[in-house]
Scaffold this active site. Structure first.
Site, PDB file in Angstrom:
ATOM      1  N   LEU A   1       0.827  -1.217   0.000  1.00 43.62           N
ATOM      2  CA  LEU A   1       0.000   0.000   0.000  1.00 43.62           C
ATOM      3  C   LEU A   1       0.860   1.265   0.000  1.00 43.62           C
ATOM      4  O   LEU A   1       1.782   1.393   0.810  1.00 43.62           O
ATOM      5  CB  LEU A   1      -0.905   0.003   1.236  1.00 43.62           C
ATOM      6  CG  LEU A   1      -1.809   1.231   1.433  1.00 43.62           C
ATOM      7  CD1 LEU A   1      -3.158   0.817   2.031  1.00 43.62           C
ATOM      8  CD2 LEU A   1      -1.166   2.304   2.314  1.00 43.62           C
ATOM      9  N   LEU A   2       0.523   2.168  -0.901  1.00 47.26           N
ATOM     10  CA  LEU A   2       1.143   3.507  -0.926  1.00 47.26           C
ATOM     11  C   LEU A   2       0.113   4.508  -0.465  1.00 47.26           C
ATOM     12  O   LEU A   2      -1.056   4.425  -0.849  1.00 47.26           O
ATOM     13  CB  LEU A   2       1.604   3.809  -2.353  1.00 47.26           C
ATOM     14  CG  LEU A   2       1.993   5.246  -2.735  1.00 47.26           C
ATOM     15  CD1 LEU A   2       3.060   5.214  -3.840  1.00 47.26           C
ATOM     16  CD2 LEU A   2       0.797   6.072  -3.233  1.00 47.26           C
ATOM     17  N   ASN A   3       0.537   5.457   0.397  1.00 41.19           N
ATOM     18  CA  ASN A   3      -0.325   6.631   0.588  1.00 41.19           C
ATOM     19  C   ASN A   3       0.467   7.918   0.404  1.00 41.19           C
ATOM     20  O   ASN A   3       1.018   8.096  -0.706  1.00 41.19           O
ATOM     21  CB  ASN A   3      -1.215   6.546   1.835  1.00 41.19           C
ATOM     22  CG  ASN A   3      -0.545   6.322   3.157  1.00 41.19           C
ATOM     23  OD1 ASN A   3       0.194   5.376   3.344  1.00 41.19           O
ATOM     24  ND2 ASN A   3      -0.814   7.174   4.118  1.00 41.19           N
ATOM     25  N   ASP A   4       0.542   8.794   1.357  1.00 38.74           N
ATOM     26  CA  ASP A   4       0.983  10.165   1.103  1.00 38.74           C
ATOM     27  C   ASP A   4       2.345  10.297   0.411  1.00 38.74           C
ATOM     28  O   ASP A   4       3.296   9.599   0.776  1.00 38.74           O
ATOM     29  CB  ASP A   4       1.122  10.919   2.430  1.00 38.74           C
ATOM     30  CG  ASP A   4      -0.045  10.721   3.358  1.00 38.74           C
ATOM     31  OD1 ASP A   4      -1.046  10.115   2.976  1.00 38.74           O
ATOM     32  OD2 ASP A   4       0.055  11.184   4.518  1.00 38.74           O
TER      33      ASP A   4
ATOM     34  N   GLN B   1       4.622   7.177   1.812  1.00 42.93           N
ATOM     35  CA  GLN B   1       4.139   6.297   2.887  1.00 42.93           C
ATOM     36  C   GLN B   1       3.911   4.926   2.283  1.00 42.93           C
ATOM     37  O   GLN B   1       3.195   4.785   1.282  1.00 42.93           O
ATOM     38  CB  GLN B   1       2.829   6.850   3.449  1.00 42.93           C
ATOM     39  CG  GLN B   1       3.004   8.091   4.304  1.00 42.93           C
ATOM     40  CD  GLN B   1       3.599   7.748   5.654  1.00 42.93           C
ATOM     41  OE1 GLN B   1       2.935   7.215   6.511  1.00 42.93           O
ATOM     42  NE2 GLN B   1       4.878   8.053   5.828  1.00 42.93           N
TER      43      GLN B   1
ATOM     44  N   TYR C   1       5.584   8.123  10.042  1.00 38.69           N
ATOM     45  CA  TYR C   1       4.481   8.813   9.380  1.00 38.69           C
ATOM     46  C   TYR C   1       4.996   9.994   8.547  1.00 38.69           C
ATOM     47  O   TYR C   1       6.189  10.287   8.523  1.00 38.69           O
ATOM     48  CB  TYR C   1       3.446   9.238  10.416  1.00 38.69           C
ATOM     49  CG  TYR C   1       2.402   8.162  10.701  1.00 38.69           C
ATOM     50  CD1 TYR C   1       2.570   6.851  10.277  1.00 38.69           C
ATOM     51  CD2 TYR C   1       1.236   8.474  11.392  1.00 38.69           C
ATOM     52  CE1 TYR C   1       1.600   5.879  10.531  1.00 38.69           C
ATOM     53  CE2 TYR C   1       0.260   7.510  11.645  1.00 38.69           C
ATOM     54  CZ  TYR C   1       0.450   6.210  11.215  1.00 38.69           C
ATOM     55  OH  TYR C   1      -0.516   5.267  11.465  1.00 38.69           O
ATOM     56  N   SER C   2       4.042  10.690   7.934  1.00 37.92           N
ATOM     57  CA  SER C   2       4.392  11.654   6.889  1.00 37.92           C
ATOM     58  C   SER C   2       5.281  12.786   7.373  1.00 37.92           C
ATOM     59  O   SER C   2       5.277  13.162   8.552  1.00 37.92           O
ATOM     60  CB  SER C   2       3.117  12.239   6.289  1.00 37.92           C
ATOM     61  OG  SER C   2       2.556  11.293   5.424  1.00 37.92           O
TER      62      SER C   2
ATOM     63  N   ARG D   1       1.148  15.439  13.911  1.00 39.66           N
ATOM     64  CA  ARG D   1       1.964  14.763  12.888  1.00 39.66           C
ATOM     65  C   ARG D   1       2.137  15.599  11.629  1.00 39.66           C
ATOM     66  O   ARG D   1       1.600  16.672  11.502  1.00 39.66           O
ATOM     67  CB  ARG D   1       1.338  13.416  12.524  1.00 39.66           C
ATOM     68  CG  ARG D   1      -0.111  13.471  12.059  1.00 39.66           C
ATOM     69  CD  ARG D   1      -0.616  12.046  11.748  1.00 39.66           C
ATOM     70  NE  ARG D   1      -2.048  12.002  11.538  1.00 39.66           N
ATOM     71  CZ  ARG D   1      -2.963  11.763  12.493  1.00 39.66           C
ATOM     72  NH1 ARG D   1      -2.570  11.561  13.738  1.00 39.66           N
ATOM     73  NH2 ARG D   1      -4.250  11.748  12.206  1.00 39.66           N
TER      74      ARG D   1
ATOM     75  N   GLU E   1      -4.905  17.102   8.651  1.00 42.28           N
ATOM     76  CA  GLU E   1      -3.679  16.371   8.330  1.00 42.28           C
ATOM     77  C   GLU E   1      -2.872  17.080   7.240  1.00 42.28           C
ATOM     78  O   GLU E   1      -3.389  17.876   6.466  1.00 42.28           O
ATOM     79  CB  GLU E   1      -4.031  14.948   7.873  1.00 42.28           C
ATOM     80  CG  GLU E   1      -4.639  14.107   8.984  1.00 42.28           C
ATOM     81  CD  GLU E   1      -4.798  12.642   8.617  1.00 42.28           C
ATOM     82  OE1 GLU E   1      -4.529  11.795   9.478  1.00 42.28           O
ATOM     83  OE2 GLU E   1      -5.203  12.342   7.478  1.00 42.28           O
TER      84      GLU E   1
HETATM   85  C1  FRU Z   1      -2.652  11.002   5.781  1.00 44.42           C
HETATM   86  C2  FRU Z   1      -2.028  10.304   6.965  1.00 44.42           C
HETATM   87  C3  FRU Z   1      -1.081  11.221   7.711  1.00 44.42           C
HETATM   88  C4  FRU Z   1      -0.157  10.251   8.375  1.00 44.42           C
HETATM   89  C5  FRU Z   1      -0.040   9.170   7.336  1.00 44.42           C
HETATM   90  C6  FRU Z   1       0.101   7.776   7.874  1.00 44.42           C
HETATM   91  O1  FRU Z   1      -3.101  10.116   4.813  1.00 44.42           O
HETATM   92  O2  FRU Z   1      -3.014   9.808   7.843  1.00 44.42           O
HETATM   93  O3  FRU Z   1      -1.703  12.109   8.615  1.00 44.42           O
HETATM   94  O4  FRU Z   1       1.077  10.818   8.678  1.00 44.42           O
HETATM   95  O5  FRU Z   1      -1.208   9.238   6.552  1.00 44.42           O
HETATM   96  O6  FRU Z   1       0.335   6.869   6.839  1.00 44.42           O
END
Ligand code: FRU
Length: 469
Positions: free
Chosen positions: A38-41, A57, A100-101, A159, A218
């Protein structure tokens, strides 16, 4: 778990899963996506010594959120990317539930990451540390540990530090939540990235004339553009309106007059950055040639993530295309980064009544369209874009149950640019006045048909892939 063990498990996950992910017909050919998992930010986006760096992420073990790593790509041209050593592994106690980010800066010539060490307790509470890591000659990062514990007066939800240098100081915007569960953006400053002093609350729910505006903001990002202050943020907890704020969580911006020294930001209304189905946690950087560039995550937390078909191939989510930001008429304007034009193949031009337009290949393509009246467009027999003269409506089958779902834009439509990449559709309206980014999952390579009597002019290019080494 030790860093060595986590990296060993990561290696297995990659070795076992990469080939399967690469075979997915929905895998993008020119967008950045995780090799597995999984990829996020987007994180740590910066240009350094002529190369762009983009971290992300990453849960390399599953298509779920979890203790995040930072993956790392770099590119000389914003188009062709190569894998760099994994930047951050959540191995230390102060980051045991995820790195985290955060963001990247260059200090004394060294690429330095500032990120959140996330720690969760069995009773459901949590804490967070803002941490530093510095790049070594081999492209790995050496952790310097926490430099900022929880600021007093806030919950454990603190964060996503975004740091930059201005007026001989380092500045940080940081997402936080106060005890009344109001989302805030804190401003801090430092002479050396190690000792941080709070300057104040820059913006947030119940700040500067806003009423209730979400329980957490966020991924803040703050910069100046053409003399104006711009705050990007992702408020969580806004209720859907008739035609806006329709995603699970929003990503948007405020424009205003900014005084860093006094943590003062007199801002106007909140505007969504993107009106599509999937967009969140954008991050910007200033390029060497003076452009404000943005990557977003083409996903939304907790929004039908369990129903993405790419999970069957062991990966989920991707980045948006890079965008260039400018200000026009008191709004942000977002255009696809000009570099993307280099992906264009043979141009096809056509004009005539929409209904007589040829069927167009839309697997990996750019389409530019000008129309003199209402028309609609169907993609892969399932996604519809309808312009009725006042409202642009995007319709797709919901990932959850196939029922139609909608997103909207209102205005005076002059021009559309569609960027397609197998499982994504990014729509730029009126040369970037608004954007709609969405994932789509056609059963076969997508084709595009037009309907309506209006006269339209089309330009179509296939887009080349293979941008990730
Ligand atoms: C946003 C978030 C950030 C956090 C990160 C965790 O999508 O929830 O606030 O740092 O993703 O993966």
């Amino acid at each position: 778990m030790s860093e060595a063990r986590l990296l060993n498990l990561l290696a297995r996950s990659l070795l076992a899963g990469q080939a399967r992910a690469a075979q997915d017909p929905h895998r993008p050919v020119w967008h950045l996506a995780p090799s597995v998992g999984l990829l996020n930010d987007p994180n740590g986006f910066i240009q350094h010594q002529g190369r762009y760096h983009l971290c992300y992420q990453w849960n390399p073990f599953a298509c779920e959120h979890g203790a995040k790593f930072w993956g790392h790509w770099s590119s000389a041209d914003l188009l062709h990317w190569r894998h760099e050593p994994v930047a951050l592994v959540p191995a230390e106690q102060y980051e045991r539930n995820g790195c985290y980010s955060g963001s990247a800066v260059v200090k004394d010539g060294e690429l330095t990451l500032i990120y959140t060490g996330n720690v969760k307790y069995p009773d459901g509470s949590r804490t967070a540390f803002q941490c530093l890591a510095v790049e070594e000659a081999d492209g790995t990062f050496r952790k310097l540990g926490p430099v900022l514990p929880l600021p007093p007066g806030y919950t454990g939800h603190v964060r996503d530090p975004k740091v930059w240098f201005e007026q001989d100081m380092w500045w940080m915007v940081l997402a936080a939540q106060d005890p009344q569960r109001h989302g805030k953006v804190l401003l801090l400053r430092s002479a050396d990235l190690h000792e941080w002093q709070p300057v104040g609350e820059l913006a947030g729910s119940h700040c500067h004339g806003l009423q209730d505006f979400g329980y957490m903001w966020e991924c803040p990002d703050l910069f100046r553009l053409q003399g104006k202050g711009v705050l990007l943020c992702c408020p969580q907890g806004l209720s859907p309106q008739a035609e806006s704020w329709l995603n699970r969580f929003q990503a948007g911006y405020f424009l205003g007059d900014l005084s860093l020294q006094h943590a003062k930001f007199d801002h106007g209304a909140f505007h969504e950055l993107d009106l599509g189905f999937e967009f969140y946690a954008p991050q910007t950087t200033l390029s060497d040639d003076g452009r404000r560039l943005l990557f977003g995550w083409m996903g939304v937390p907790e929004q039908d993530e369990a129903y993405h078909p790419t999970r069957d191939y062991g990966w989920i989510h991707c980045m948006t295309c890079p965008r260039e930001l400018t200000l026009a008429d008191g709004r942000l304007r977002q255009r696809p980064a000009r570099e993307l034009q280099q992906l264009r193949g043979q141009l096809t031009q056509w004009q005539g009544p929409a209904v007589t337009a040829p069927t167009l290949a839309a697997d990996s393509a750019e389409l530019q369209l000008v129309a003199d009246g209402p028309f609609s467009l169907t993609l892969a027999d399932s996604v519809h874009l309808d312009w009725d003269g006042q409202r642009l409506t995007l319709q797709r089958p919901s990932l959850r149950d196939g029922q139609p779902e909608y997103r909207y834009w209102r205005g005076s439509l002059q021009q559309l640019t569609l960027l397609l990449d197998r499982s994504s559709l990014e729509i730029f309206i009126n040369d970037g006045e608004a954007v709609m980014s969405s994932r789509i999952f056609p059963r076969q390579p997508a084709q595009l048909q037009l309907q309506g009597e209006s006269f339209i002019q089309l330009q179509h290019w296939p887009l080349a892939g293979g941008v990730l080494e």
